[in-house]
Design a protein around this motif. Sequence first.
Motif, mmCIF file in Angstrom:
data_model
loop_
_atom_site.group_PDB
_atom_site.id
_atom_site.type_symbol
_atom_site.label_atom_id
_atom_site.label_comp_id
_atom_site.label_asym_id
_atom_site.label_seq_id
_atom_site.Cartn_x
_atom_site.Cartn_y
_atom_site.Cartn_z
ATOM 1 N N SER A 133 -3.470 1.282 2.668
ATOM 2 C CA SER A 133 -3.076 1.845 3.951
ATOM 3 C C SER A 133 -1.723 2.544 3.790
ATOM 4 O O SER A 133 -1.045 2.412 2.771
ATOM 5 N N LEU A 134 -1.323 3.255 4.826
ATOM 6 C CA LEU A 134 -0.043 3.952 4.810
ATOM 7 C C LEU A 134 1.104 2.952 4.683
ATOM 8 O O LEU A 134 2.054 3.172 3.926
ATOM 9 N N ALA A 135 1.011 1.820 5.375
ATOM 10 C CA ALA A 135 2.057 0.798 5.298
ATOM 11 C C ALA A 135 2.128 0.214 3.887
ATOM 12 O O ALA A 135 3.217 -0.025 3.356
ATOM 13 N N GLU A 136 0.960 0.001 3.273
ATOM 14 C CA GLU A 136 0.957 -0.528 1.904
ATOM 15 C C GLU A 136 1.531 0.490 0.923
ATOM 16 O O GLU A 136 2.269 0.135 0.003
ATOM 17 N N ARG A 137 1.207 1.748 1.130
ATOM 18 C CA ARG A 137 1.785 2.792 0.277
ATOM 19 C C ARG A 137 3.301 2.852 0.450
ATOM 20 O O ARG A 137 4.029 3.045 -0.521
ATOM 21 N N TYR A 138 3.766 2.682 1.679
ATOM 22 C CA TYR A 138 5.210 2.687 1.938
ATOM 23 C C TYR A 138 5.871 1.517 1.196
ATOM 24 O O TYR A 138 6.889 1.695 0.541
ATOM 25 N N GLU A 139 5.284 0.328 1.291
ATOM 26 C CA GLU A 139 5.843 -0.841 0.599
ATOM 27 C C GLU A 139 5.856 -0.636 -0.904
ATOM 28 O O GLU A 139 6.819 -1.009 -1.580
ATOM 29 N N CYS A 140 4.805 -0.040 -1.447
ATOM 30 C CA CYS A 140 4.760 0.248 -2.889
ATOM 31 C C CYS A 140 5.846 1.251 -3.267
ATOM 32 O O CYS A 140 6.506 1.126 -4.307
ATOM 33 N N SER A 141 6.032 2.251 -2.407
ATOM 34 C CA SER A 141 7.071 3.244 -2.674
ATOM 35 C C SER A 141 8.454 2.616 -2.635
ATOM 36 O O SER A 141 9.324 2.940 -3.454
ATOM 37 N N VAL A 142 8.672 1.712 -1.676
ATOM 38 C CA VAL A 142 9.963 1.015 -1.593
ATOM 39 C C VAL A 142 10.184 0.188 -2.854
ATOM 40 O O VAL A 142 11.270 0.211 -3.456
ATOM 41 N N ALA A 143 9.163 -0.564 -3.289
ATOM 42 C CA ALA A 143 9.300 -1.390 -4.488
ATOM 43 C C ALA A 143 9.549 -0.529 -5.726
ATOM 44 O O ALA A 143 10.395 -0.854 -6.560
ATOM 45 N N ALA A 144 8.840 0.592 -5.831
ATOM 46 C CA ALA A 144 9.042 1.496 -6.974
ATOM 47 C C ALA A 144 10.454 2.085 -6.952
ATOM 48 O O ALA A 144 11.111 2.203 -7.998
ATOM 49 N N THR A 145 10.921 2.436 -5.772
ATOM 50 C CA THR A 145 12.280 2.975 -5.648
ATOM 51 C C THR A 145 13.312 1.909 -6.022
ATOM 52 O O THR A 145 14.287 2.202 -6.717
#
Length: 181
Positions: free
Chosen positions: A147-159
């Motif tokens: 989902s968009l929220a999961e993608r956001y969390e993954c992006s935050v973790a990657a950042t």
Amino acid sequence: MIPLLLSNWRRTATLALLGVVVALLIQIHGLPVIGGGLIARLERMTALNSENVASHRKTKAAYVQAMADALRNEQLRLAQVKAAQERINHDQKVRADERFAALRARYDSLRGQVGKAVGSQGGGQPMPSLPEPAFGADAAAGADGLSLAERYECSVAATQLDELITWVSAQVAIDPNEVAR
């Protein structure tokens, strides 16, 4: 000659005593031809001892000064290393905050676009030939099923990981043994 010495034993004793006294005086004071006596030797040793004491005091003073210089240089070096580390920490925090703010803004923008797309024209009614879309934040699920929220969390973790790697690389680049100048 022996009977003569025995008959004048007082004179002989006096002459012998006088000879011993002269010999002791020569030994103590010395003669210009022979060199200095015990007093001259004592003066030479006293002067040599004074030179040694002065040299020792000079060495101790130089050692104390060197220790003070080393301590001052060490404190300066530590202050420089600490300043460099704090500068890196501050710069990394600012850069990470900017990246997180940009991610959050992009996430909010995408959530707004998904919300508009879901509520537009058809009123959110599914089309008969297409599968039903998800509504809300899950509406932007991609081919990977996130989902968009999961993608956001993954992006935050990657950042976060990327910023951590950058921070560690910058901290390792600091030479803690660099001599302060």
